[in-house]
Design a protein around this motif. Structure first.
Motif, PDB file in Angstrom:
ATOM      1  N   PRO A   4       0.881  -1.651  -0.060  1.00  0.00           N
ATOM      2  CA  PRO A   4       0.043   0.240   0.152  1.00  0.00           C
ATOM      3  C   PRO A   4       0.989   1.067  -0.285  1.00  0.00           C
ATOM      4  O   PRO A   4       1.744   1.274   0.865  1.00  0.00           O
TER       5      PRO A   4
ATOM      6  N   GLY B 252     -10.009   5.979  -2.967  1.00  0.00           N
ATOM      7  CA  GLY B 252     -10.799   5.349  -2.779  1.00  0.00           C
ATOM      8  C   GLY B 252     -11.265   4.795  -4.124  1.00  0.00           C
ATOM      9  O   GLY B 252     -12.041   3.346  -4.178  1.00  0.00           O
TER      10      GLY B 252
ATOM     11  N   THR C 191      -7.291   2.480  -6.553  1.00  0.00           N
ATOM     12  CA  THR C 191      -6.452   0.924  -6.514  1.00  0.00           C
ATOM     13  C   THR C 191      -6.856  -0.126  -7.712  1.00  0.00           C
ATOM     14  O   THR C 191      -6.258  -0.662  -8.282  1.00  0.00           O
TER      15      THR C 191
ATOM     16  N   GLU D  97      -3.762  -0.517  -2.342  1.00  0.00           N
ATOM     17  CA  GLU D  97      -4.968   0.104  -1.037  1.00  0.00           C
ATOM     18  C   GLU D  97      -3.851   1.515  -1.226  1.00  0.00           C
ATOM     19  O   GLU D  97      -2.696   1.206  -1.448  1.00  0.00           O
TER      20      GLU D  97
ATOM     21  N   PRO E 258      -4.017   4.312   1.771  1.00  0.00           N
ATOM     22  CA  PRO E 258      -4.999   4.288   3.224  1.00  0.00           C
ATOM     23  C   PRO E 258      -4.319   5.496   3.205  1.00  0.00           C
ATOM     24  O   PRO E 258      -3.007   6.780   2.767  1.00  0.00           O
TER      25      PRO E 258
END
Length: 316
Positions: free
Chosen positions: A31, A53, A56, A62, A64
């Motif tokens: 990530p 959001g 990805t 991802e 964060p």
């Protein structure tokens, strides 16, 4: 011996050439942390969470979000600038960093980062508490001119909202008192809570409160009326030549690997063309305004010259 050396050298070059694209394809393998240097609930937080959001499928990992507000966005950006330049930390900048640099709030500058992509542009609004004795821009001007210095307006002191508010005051020949808050969400909550008369806000932070009747949009800094607020006039309609927007872009710590920069740029470019992403950004009151690395760097360089010229207006 010379023949063996040549063979070994050739083999080494072949291995290196094979490894180069593999290294590029290996990024990202984990990530990518996204430091948003503003408080939750404001325009930067809302829009950058939409980026995180939706990215990805294009980036492969991802993203964060970590909020690090403080001192006009410079706390989080300073932390981001100190992170390992390995491609696994990104952050977000807007005109606020340039203003903070120009006014001496921070020694950090726009060119202390690798610039990846400009992503969004957000028109700013002048919003008022619902209990004010006016609910239009014309009413505000009349009241403010009759009561100079009485009204309070929430801004980020020394930042772009402060600059925008000063430009509005100058254009309409009014005076008000500036009250500092770290982020848009914080000052909008203060406005709704009765601690301010006015504030500089945006769609993402303010529309819900306007729909609930807790505050009123007086005017928009867009060049044309926004679809989300079709009844709100622009400053230009009201006779002021004001184009008040905040642009937001993605950066990495300086010296990040070329393959990481290129991969992130490519992922964000693909994301910028995703219809769902575009719709979500529009619904949050902003436009997708993608510019890649080269164009974004040129944009920031030109903007820095403009902010430097206006620094005295917003100096603390």
């Amino acid at each position: 011996m010379k023949t063996v050396s040549r063979v070994v050298a050739a083999a080494g070059l072949a291995i290196a050439s094979l490894n180069a694209p593999v290294l590029a394809q290996d990024y990202p393998s984990k990530p990518v942390e996204f430091i948003v240097p503003w408080s939750p609930g404001g325009g930067s937080d809302t829009l950058m969470r939409i980026v995180a959001g939706n990215v990805t499928p294009y980036l492969g990992v991802e993203m964060p979000v970590i909020n690090m507000p403080g001192v006009g966005g410079t706390v989080g950006l300073t932390e981001a600038s100190r992170r390992d330049a390995d491609g696994y930390t990104i952050s977000q900048v807007h005109e606020g960093l340039l203003a903070a640099t120009a006014t001496g709030l921070t020694e950090l500058a726009w060119d202390d980062f690798d610039h990846i992509a400009l992503m969004t542009a957000s028109p700013q609004y002048l919003v008022a508490a619902a209990d004010q004795p006016f609910d239009t821009m014309e009413g505000l001007v009349e009241y403010a001119q009759a009561n100079p210095g009485e009204l309070t307006i929430g801004v980020t002191l020394g930042g772009v909202p402060h600059l925008h508010a000063a430009m509005i005051a100058e254009a309409f020949d009014i005076e008000w008192r500036y009250v500092g808050y770290e982020g848009t969400g914080e000052r909008i909550r203060a406005l709704v809570g009765g601690n301010l008369d006015l504030a500089i806000g945006d769609i993402s932070s303010s529309l819900q409160f306007a729909e609930n009747g807790d505050l009123v949009f007086l005017a928009s800094g867009a060049t044309e009326r926004m679809a989300q607020t079709p009844d709100v006039p622009t400053f230009m309609e009201l006779g002021a030549d004001l184009d008040l927007s905040i642009t937001r872009g993605i950066v990495m710590p300086a010296g990040s690997p070329e393959e990481a920069q290129a991969a992130m740029e490519a992922a964000l470019m693909e994301l910028s063309q995703d219809p769902t992403f575009v719709e979500q950004i529009n619904n949050a009151g902003a436009d997708v305004a993608f510019r890649g690395r080269e164009a974004y760097s040129a944009y920031l360089a030109n903007l820095a010259e403009t902010v430097e010229r206006l620094a005295e207006v917003i100096a603390p």
